[in-house]
Structure formats: structure tokens, C-alpha cells
Design an enzyme around this catalytic site. Sequence first.
Site, mmCIF file in Angstrom:
data_model
loop_
_atom_site.group_PDB
_atom_site.id
_atom_site.type_symbol
_atom_site.label_atom_id
_atom_site.label_comp_id
_atom_site.label_asym_id
_atom_site.label_seq_id
_atom_site.Cartn_x
_atom_site.Cartn_y
_atom_site.Cartn_z
ATOM 1 N N GLY B 30 0.790 -1.227 0.000
ATOM 2 C CA GLY B 30 0.000 0.000 0.000
ATOM 3 C C GLY B 30 0.821 1.274 0.000
ATOM 4 O O GLY B 30 0.283 2.355 -0.217
ATOM 5 N N CYS B 240 -27.082 -10.115 -17.083
ATOM 6 C CA CYS B 240 -26.515 -9.853 -18.409
ATOM 7 C C CYS B 240 -27.470 -10.338 -19.490
ATOM 8 O O CYS B 240 -27.956 -11.461 -19.441
ATOM 9 C CB CYS B 240 -25.166 -10.558 -18.542
ATOM 10 S SG CYS B 240 -24.472 -10.445 -20.202
ATOM 11 N N CYS B 243 -25.372 -13.414 -21.461
ATOM 12 C CA CYS B 243 -25.037 -14.694 -20.840
ATOM 13 C C CYS B 243 -25.855 -14.954 -19.577
ATOM 14 O O CYS B 243 -25.747 -16.001 -18.969
ATOM 15 C CB CYS B 243 -23.543 -14.765 -20.517
ATOM 16 S SG CYS B 243 -23.062 -13.760 -19.103
ATOM 17 N N CYS B 265 -22.613 -7.883 -19.408
ATOM 18 C CA CYS B 265 -21.383 -8.018 -18.639
ATOM 19 C C CYS B 265 -20.371 -6.972 -19.091
ATOM 20 O O CYS B 265 -20.151 -6.795 -20.284
ATOM 21 C CB CYS B 265 -20.721 -9.381 -18.890
ATOM 22 S SG CYS B 265 -21.488 -10.739 -18.021
ATOM 23 N N CYS B 271 -17.888 -12.943 -20.113
ATOM 24 C CA CYS B 271 -19.189 -13.115 -20.744
ATOM 25 C C CYS B 271 -19.096 -14.139 -21.887
ATOM 26 O O CYS B 271 -19.890 -15.062 -22.002
ATOM 27 C CB CYS B 271 -19.666 -11.768 -21.277
ATOM 28 S SG CYS B 271 -21.360 -11.726 -21.839
#
Lengths: 384, 287
Positions: B30, B240, B243, B265, B271
Site C-alpha cells: 500500500g 446480463c 449470458c 457483462c 461473458c
Amino acid sequence: MGYVAVKGGTLAIEESLKRIKYERLKGGTVLDVRRIEGGMRALVDQVMSESSLYSETLAALALKQAEGSPEEAVFLLRAYRSTLPRKHYSRVAKTSEMRVERRISASFKDIPGGQILGATVDYSHRLLDFDLMDETDEEAAEWVRGFQEELKDQPPAAGEAELMKVVDYLIRQGLMVRREDDDTEPDDVTRRSVTFPASRSQKLQILTRGQTGAVTSLAYAVIRGYGVSHPTVGELRVGHMPVSIDDPLGMEGDEDDSYYIGEIKVTEAEMLMSASASKEQGRKELAFEIGYGLCYGQNETKAIAMGILDHSLEQGDGSLPTQNHEFVLFHIDSVESTGFMSHLKLPHYVTFQSKMNDVRKTKGTVKPEETAAEKTGEVQEACT
Amino acid sequence: MHINYNFAFFDEGSKREIRRATLKAIAIPGYQVPFASREMPIGRGWGTGGLQLTLSLVGREDVVKVIDQGSDESVNAVSIKKLVQYTTGIETTDETAEATLIQSRHRVPEAPLREGQILVLQVPTPEPLRMYEPSEAETKKLHAEKEYSGAWLMLFEQIMNYGSMTTGADHPVLVHDRYVMAPSPIPKFDNPKLDASEALILLGAGREKKIYAVPPYTQIVSLDFEDHPFEPESFQGRSCRLCGATGVFLDELYDDIGGIAYFQCNDTSYCLDRMNRQTRDEGVGSR
């Protein structure tokens, strides 16, 4: 049957690249890199300065590829520069050793060695010369022959000898304090990122690499009133400066063993500013301070502007934008500023979807199923 | 004057320098490690930080995938992939599972990443505190002192003003209880995927000259309050159109003719993979 994805990106890019090539070539002429190098000296110098890569030929090539856009040419050269290993650092190059072609002082009429006007457009009238429409190579060559003939009869230019610096004169007169030479190894901003408050060497490097327009604008802000100081050109020089490197195998720092590797053309500006200095018992007196500018090529406006900003940054009053190190040094780089501007052209679908989600949440009402017409209004609102 | 470029564009010295900064970033999760960001053949702000990481790490055995906005076929993804391929000659892929090195702008792939994979995120603004402190020298001090009250205050003010946190993409996270980090502009939806990730996640900001990292199995917590818990983008009740996936980040699209919004997606490779599976399964079923 399996699902076939639309392969949009690859094809679109190929077509776009073809298109840009077409735009460059559709006039039916091809630019000769040598012609750019010869005839676009000012632009070549500017690009070399902002790229911090000294090569007239590569700058000319970059300009050809970039169709004359300086920001694009600088971008090309900087990217190429990234691939070059750093093999040597030169010895300290002294501008007092410069082969001077032009040297003026706006401070002293009678500088030792005299004023040398050299090549400048300063006193030319900016009238379009329509004769240039029909200029030919033959005519040009003939003119050059005549000019060189004229030169033969003249005594060698004063610039051949080593010229005294105007600041030395001031120091000798006691009008300026002689500062000790600072021989600490400079920080290389292309090898270590800048730290704040920035060291003098970091400041000078970033200023000399800065975008000519940006450096000029900020310096203009200084002399107009933001951290105002009124500068005088102590000395402005343009000329060639010898560069040498230490013998990689020999004793470091032994000048006799160093190799001369060529010369670079530079512009140097020493700007004089009067400033008040405190003396003992609260007494004050005026003294001259210097702002320094040095950049590749003949680039006088930039060198002067750099000198002004150098002095301004040395004052370091963070509340004034022109004296704030981060404000000036972070924002004057061509590649960085133009890159971030142009990235706005990239899709931001994901972040925008995310923002839309937030906007909807704060409104607490609108749902995406609403009609397209209403939707458009919503999106526009979110954009503002 | 004809010049050949080095393998992976950079000279070896530059690659080494960037790898050293990367190692430091991994060692201090970080923490934003400053590095001498090089100018790249693509625009500053177009992924030069990510590209520098990718090019410094890539070897001949690697398989690279590049995503921009969830898509492998987005023009910028294609352009970066082309450059990596042009300067290295290595293989590229669209499939998340096949890739050893994944460079991405704005998304963590939907398919879970595994050990051994490296996800490189392109970061425009690495400083999570920049919103309220413009000075780099100051934010460096704040990080050193773990002085993050400003970050909390910023979120608090958003709640006061708008009734909820409005960080959009790039909701700040706390890394292993030490540094507050900008997770690059990935949507809040992807923040939880950073937590205890099996893959190494590297974040590179070229213009801002910073590299930082989330090593595998690092704890990542999105900043929030007890009474205002962290909330990712919600796609509740939507799926979606292609899909049928739910629980993934969806793009909101508009049908010009019907004037109706529909969803798809965002991760196109995920997808496509789902659709190919479905078609295969159907094929098997109908025989």
C-alpha cells in the site's frame, strides 16, 4: 453455433493508422528529413529542448512523423529516449567556454567584449516575404556563396575569444555577492523522481525540459504580478558549448584524461533581479540576485522565462502559485500535461457507470428503465 | 539511421530499476514507492505506469492479457497489447485463466485470479488524499504519520451532503491496517476482490511516478462507518442480456429503438466464456 465476439478494436486501430498515414501523404509530397533539419531550425531546437535529447536529425525525423506538431514530436523523442541506456555523465560544461554566436546584455551598454547581435529575428519586421514562395535550392546556394565570400574579408568575430561574463563584472563591482560554486552531484530527474522542496538541480532540469509555452506563460505571470519581480537580462548568450566525458577506465575527475565528444548549441540567460537583503541591526540594502536559464538550441524566450521562474522558485513562498514548487514543476511538462489531457478521450464507461450509480443513489429516484429521452437528460446532468 | 528496439522496449538498466521499485512496493503493501517513470510510446495517462510494470516484468515465457474498461478488444487494450507483442514477441490471450500477466485499466476480472498470476492496474491518480490535500509534500507526511482523519472526514462530508458515500470508482481502502490506498479507478464493486487476493496485484502510475502493491493474501478493507457500511455499485435484480450472469459488474446500454435500458457483462472475456460454455452444454444436450 458458438458466439462470435465483435472484434472491433484491432480493425479500427489499423484503419485509423492507415488514415493518419493518408493524411500525411495525400498532398503527394514527402518531406525530406534533411530539409526539416535545415529549414526548421527554431522548431527543431524547441523540440530538442523539450525532449531533452540533443539530436537535430532525430528531432527532424520526429517532426516529420508528427506532421509538424511539436507536442507529438517531443512525445516521440522522449519515448525513444527511454530506451537509451545512460552510459556516461559529462564533465561540468562551462558556458564561459562557449563559442559565442550571439550575446547581448540589457543591463550594460558597454559590456567587455561588446554586444554581439548574431542571428535574431528581434529587429526584423514580421512581414510575410512572398519571395520565399518561389525560392529555389540554386538561388539559396548562390546567396550562401556570396555571404561566405563577404565573411572572408572580415576580422575574426569577437566570439572566438573567451568572453567575460556580465555577472563577474557585477561581482567585481561589489554589486552582487559571489556565491560559492555548488559542486554537489546534481539530482537526475529522469532517474529519480523529484522530491519537495525541490533541489536547485531538480528545478533547473524540469524547467529546461518544460513546455516552451507553459514556461513562458508562468514566467509572464511572474512579471505581470503573481510574485512580481522585475527582471533585467544581465546576459543572453547563444553558442556552442564543448562537452567532454571522463575516461571510463581512467582516473575519475582527471580533466587531462577526459574525452571531447562534441559540442551542443545552447541558449543561456542570466536574469538580474534586485532584492532587498537584511543587514545587521535591521538595516536593509538592495542587492542583485540571479535567475538562471539554460536550454538546448536557440530558444531565447524560453531561456529568459526559465531564468525568471528559477528565481521565483528560489523565493519559495508557497502561497504564490509562481513560487510554489509543486505547482510549477508538476505542471509544465509537455508529455505529462498533453498525455493526461488526451487520456480524457479514452472510454470511461466503468467510472462513469459508477458515478451514475452514486448520482442515482443521492437522487433516490431515477431508474435506468425509463425512456431514452429522459435518460439523456439525466446523463447530461451527471456530466456537468 | 535504422534502429532496433530492445526486448520489452527498455534498456536493461531501466527494467532493473523499475523491478527494484516494484520489490520495495511489495515489501511495504500500500505504500507508494516513487520511481523514475520513463516516457513511453503511449500517452501519459493512457496506462504508462501499468505498461512500465508489464514491460519490466515480462519474460519470454509469459502470456499477457490486456483489459481496458473490462474489454480485451477496446482500442486502448488492443494498442497496449500490440506494443507489448511488438517489442517482445510473446503470446497474448483474452482468457483470464491462461494469462500470467494481466494489465488492466479500471477493472479486476470477474473470473477469480490464482496464485502465480500478476494483475497490473493502471492508475491515473495514486494519491488517495489528493482530493483534500493538493500538495505532494504534505500527503507524504500524512501517510508517514498514518494521519487519515482527512480521508474519513471526506467520506463523512459526502454522507452529510448526499446521504451516502459518493466516491464513484476509486473508493479508498486500508491496506493491512497501515496505508490508505487508492485502488486505482476500479469501481467499488471490485474493491472486495483485492482483499486476500491469491494473485499479486501491482499498481502503476506513470505520470505521477508511483508504484504500489497488494501482495497475495493481504487484507484490504474499504473505508466506511458502522452506520454507513461500504456499499459497492448495485446491480440488484439485473442480469446480463447475453449470458444471463448476475452478481457481476454490468454495463448499462440503451436500445435506440425501444428506448429501454439493458445490461451486459462489463468483462467481455468472462461473458464470452460463459456463452461458449452454454452453447457447448446445449450442444451436448441436444445430441
